[in-house]
Design a protein around this motif. Sequence first.
Motif, PDB file in Angstrom:
ATOM      1  N   VAL A  10      19.781  40.145  17.478  1.00 57.82           N
ATOM      2  CA  VAL A  10      18.700  40.691  18.302  1.00 57.82           C
ATOM      3  C   VAL A  10      17.348  40.347  17.687  1.00 57.82           C
ATOM      4  CG1 VAL A  10      17.637  42.828  19.149  1.00 57.82           C
ATOM      5  CG2 VAL A  10      20.113  42.494  19.346  1.00 57.82           C
ATOM      6  N   ARG A  11      17.211  40.487  16.377  1.00 55.68           N
ATOM      7  CA  ARG A  11      15.961  40.137  15.701  1.00 55.68           C
ATOM      8  C   ARG A  11      15.596  38.684  15.975  1.00 55.68           C
ATOM      9  NH1 ARG A  11      14.137  37.065  12.373  1.00 55.68           N
ATOM     10  NH2 ARG A  11      16.154  36.300  11.678  1.00 55.68           N
ATOM     11  N   GLN A  12      16.577  37.810  15.864  1.00 55.91           N
ATOM     12  CA  GLN A  12      16.346  36.388  16.086  1.00 55.91           C
ATOM     13  C   GLN A  12      15.958  36.121  17.544  1.00 55.91           C
ATOM     14  OE1 GLN A  12      19.657  33.999  14.812  1.00 55.91           O
ATOM     15  NE2 GLN A  12      18.595  32.087  15.188  1.00 55.91           N
ATOM     16  N   ALA A  13      16.648  36.747  18.479  1.00 59.81           N
ATOM     17  CA  ALA A  13      16.344  36.541  19.903  1.00 59.81           C
ATOM     18  C   ALA A  13      14.918  36.978  20.226  1.00 59.81           C
ATOM     19  CB  ALA A  13      17.349  37.304  20.770  1.00 59.81           C
ATOM     20  N   ILE A  14      14.511  38.130  19.722  1.00 58.51           N
ATOM     21  CA  ILE A  14      13.166  38.632  20.005  1.00 58.51           C
ATOM     22  C   ILE A  14      12.103  37.743  19.366  1.00 58.51           C
ATOM     23  CG2 ILE A  14      11.591  40.566  19.577  1.00 58.51           C
ATOM     24  CD1 ILE A  14      14.045  42.405  20.141  1.00 58.51           C
ATOM     25  N   THR A  15      12.334  37.309  18.145  1.00 62.92           N
ATOM     26  CA  THR A  15      11.400  36.394  17.477  1.00 62.92           C
ATOM     27  C   THR A  15      11.263  35.102  18.265  1.00 62.92           C
ATOM     28  OG1 THR A  15      11.881  37.308  15.295  1.00 62.92           O
ATOM     29  CG2 THR A  15      10.975  35.068  15.359  1.00 62.92           C
ATOM     30  N   GLU A  16      12.389  34.544  18.685  1.00 59.96           N
ATOM     31  CA  GLU A  16      12.362  33.264  19.385  1.00 59.96           C
ATOM     32  C   GLU A  16      11.775  33.391  20.783  1.00 59.96           C
ATOM     33  OE1 GLU A  16      16.180  31.385  18.786  1.00 59.96           O
ATOM     34  OE2 GLU A  16      15.844  31.299  16.624  1.00 59.96           O
ATOM     35  N   GLY A  17      11.978  34.534  21.435  1.00 57.95           N
ATOM     36  CA  GLY A  17      11.317  34.781  22.716  1.00 57.95           C
ATOM     37  C   GLY A  17       9.804  34.801  22.553  1.00 57.95           C
ATOM     38  N   GLY A  18       9.346  35.365  21.435  1.00 66.33           N
ATOM     39  CA  GLY A  18       7.916  35.353  21.144  1.00 66.33           C
ATOM     40  C   GLY A  18       7.387  33.946  20.946  1.00 66.33           C
ATOM     41  N   HIS A  19       8.157  33.107  20.258  1.00 67.45           N
ATOM     42  CA  HIS A  19       7.760  31.710  20.066  1.00 67.45           C
ATOM     43  C   HIS A  19       7.684  30.988  21.413  1.00 67.45           C
ATOM     44  CE1 HIS A  19       9.520  31.778  15.721  1.00 67.45           C
ATOM     45  NE2 HIS A  19       8.320  32.330  15.763  1.00 67.45           N
ATOM     46  N   PHE A  20       8.677  31.220  22.275  1.00 64.84           N
ATOM     47  CA  PHE A  20       8.699  30.595  23.601  1.00 64.84           C
ATOM     48  C   PHE A  20       7.425  30.950  24.360  1.00 64.84           C
ATOM     49  CE2 PHE A  20       9.575  30.792  28.144  1.00 64.84           C
ATOM     50  CZ  PHE A  20      10.175  29.572  28.397  1.00 64.84           C
ATOM     51  N   ALA A  21       7.077  32.232  24.379  1.00 65.51           N
ATOM     52  CA  ALA A  21       5.883  32.682  25.093  1.00 65.51           C
ATOM     53  C   ALA A  21       4.620  32.068  24.478  1.00 65.51           C
ATOM     54  CB  ALA A  21       5.800  34.205  25.079  1.00 65.51           C
ATOM     55  N   ALA A  22       4.498  32.134  23.161  1.00 63.28           N
ATOM     56  CA  ALA A  22       3.298  31.639  22.487  1.00 63.28           C
ATOM     57  C   ALA A  22       3.092  30.141  22.707  1.00 63.28           C
ATOM     58  CB  ALA A  22       3.380  31.937  20.992  1.00 63.28           C
ATOM     59  N   HIS A  23       4.160  29.356  22.617  1.00 61.31           N
ATOM     60  CA  HIS A  23       4.038  27.903  22.780  1.00 61.31           C
ATOM     61  C   HIS A  23       3.597  27.510  24.184  1.00 61.31           C
ATOM     62  CE1 HIS A  23       7.072  27.267  19.260  1.00 61.31           C
ATOM     63  NE2 HIS A  23       5.862  27.598  18.835  1.00 61.31           N
ATOM     64  N   ARG A  24       3.794  28.400  25.156  1.00 55.94           N
ATOM     65  CA  ARG A  24       3.435  28.101  26.541  1.00 55.94           C
ATOM     66  C   ARG A  24       2.222  28.890  27.021  1.00 55.94           C
ATOM     67  NH1 ARG A  24       8.285  27.276  25.265  1.00 55.94           N
ATOM     68  NH2 ARG A  24       9.504  25.602  26.153  1.00 55.94           N
ATOM     69  N   GLY A  25       1.640  29.665  26.127  1.00 51.61           N
ATOM     70  CA  GLY A  25       0.484  30.476  26.500  1.00 51.61           C
ATOM     71  C   GLY A  25       0.822  31.573  27.492  1.00 51.61           C
ATOM     72  N   LEU A  26       2.069  32.057  27.460  1.00 45.93           N
ATOM     73  CA  LEU A  26       2.509  33.109  28.380  1.00 45.93           C
ATOM     74  C   LEU A  26       2.275  34.480  27.778  1.00 45.93           C
ATOM     75  CD1 LEU A  26       6.010  31.650  29.371  1.00 45.93           C
ATOM     76  CD2 LEU A  26       3.930  31.629  30.772  1.00 45.93           C
ATOM     77  N   ASP A  27       2.000  35.439  28.619  1.00 47.46           N
ATOM     78  CA  ASP A  27       1.965  36.831  28.192  1.00 47.46           C
ATOM     79  C   ASP A  27       3.377  37.185  27.744  1.00 47.46           C
ATOM     80  OD1 ASP A  27       1.940  39.620  27.991  1.00 47.46           O
ATOM     81  OD2 ASP A  27       0.873  39.899  29.892  1.00 47.46           O
ATOM     82  N   ARG A  28       3.523  37.769  26.569  1.00 43.79           N
ATOM     83  CA  ARG A  28       4.854  38.112  26.024  1.00 43.79           C
ATOM     84  C   ARG A  28       5.621  39.021  26.979  1.00 43.79           C
ATOM     85  NH1 ARG A  28       9.389  38.435  24.714  1.00 43.79           N
ATOM     86  NH2 ARG A  28      10.239  38.721  22.629  1.00 43.79           N
ATOM     87  N   ALA A  29       4.921  39.795  27.795  1.00 43.08           N
ATOM     88  CA  ALA A  29       5.577  40.696  28.743  1.00 43.08           C
ATOM     89  C   ALA A  29       6.350  39.933  29.816  1.00 43.08           C
ATOM     90  CB  ALA A  29       4.548  41.616  29.399  1.00 43.08           C
ATOM     91  N   ARG A  30       6.088  38.647  29.973  1.00 41.75           N
ATOM     92  CA  ARG A  30       6.798  37.842  30.969  1.00 41.75           C
ATOM     93  C   ARG A  30       8.084  37.235  30.430  1.00 41.75           C
ATOM     94  NH1 ARG A  30       2.769  33.605  33.023  1.00 41.75           N
ATOM     95  NH2 ARG A  30       4.591  33.005  34.215  1.00 41.75           N
ATOM     96  N   VAL A  31       8.379  37.461  29.135  1.00 42.16           N
ATOM     97  CA  VAL A  31       9.542  36.838  28.501  1.00 42.16           C
ATOM     98  C   VAL A  31      10.448  37.914  27.906  1.00 42.16           C
ATOM     99  CG1 VAL A  31      10.316  35.219  26.730  1.00 42.16           C
ATOM    100  CG2 VAL A  31       8.169  34.784  27.961  1.00 42.16           C
ATOM    101  N   SER A  32      11.656  38.035  28.443  1.00 42.89           N
ATOM    102  CA  SER A  32      12.671  38.914  27.863  1.00 42.89           C
ATOM    103  C   SER A  32      13.508  38.100  26.901  1.00 42.89           C
ATOM    104  CB  SER A  32      13.578  39.490  28.949  1.00 42.89           C
ATOM    105  OG  SER A  32      12.844  40.318  29.812  1.00 42.89           O
ATOM    106  N   SER A  33      14.085  38.772  25.916  1.00 42.76           N
ATOM    107  CA  SER A  33      14.875  38.084  24.894  1.00 42.76           C
ATOM    108  C   SER A  33      16.226  38.764  24.760  1.00 42.76           C
ATOM    109  CB  SER A  33      14.164  38.170  23.543  1.00 42.76           C
ATOM    110  OG  SER A  33      12.854  37.682  23.643  1.00 42.76           O
TER     111      SER A  33
END
Length: 125
Positions: A74-97
């Motif tokens: 779960v820690r890894q999924a949440i961290t990687e979801g944050g990376h996905f959002a950041a690399h695309r300039g997305l609001d983190r609220a739009r990305v579930s992990s």
Amino acid sequence: MADVAKRNARNRRRGAQWQSDLRNGLRQAGLDVERLVLTGKEDEGDLVVRDYLNPGEFVVIEAKAGAMHAAEFVRQAITEGGHFAAHRGLDRARVSSIAVVKRAGLNWKDAYVLTTVGDYFGLTR
């Protein structure tokens, strides 16, 4: 050492096969899913599903096969979801992990899905 290398190679093949099985199963179920490319220390997860119920939202999947390590997955999924959002300039609220964990001998639909209550309900983003 040769035995360890063989075991590691076998485990990588199994993990890659699990990712492919999960991706193909989700596609057959009608979901828009793509495999993500490894990006080094800021890895973005293994798969991403574009949420057809909420356009512009995504679910990042960390696919796991092997021994269960729920907290780490779960820690890894949440961290990687944050990376996905950041690399695309997305609001983190739009990305579930989520972490999707293969269950030995069962169909991909029987895998476990792990996340936190906060991430699931969008309370911690």
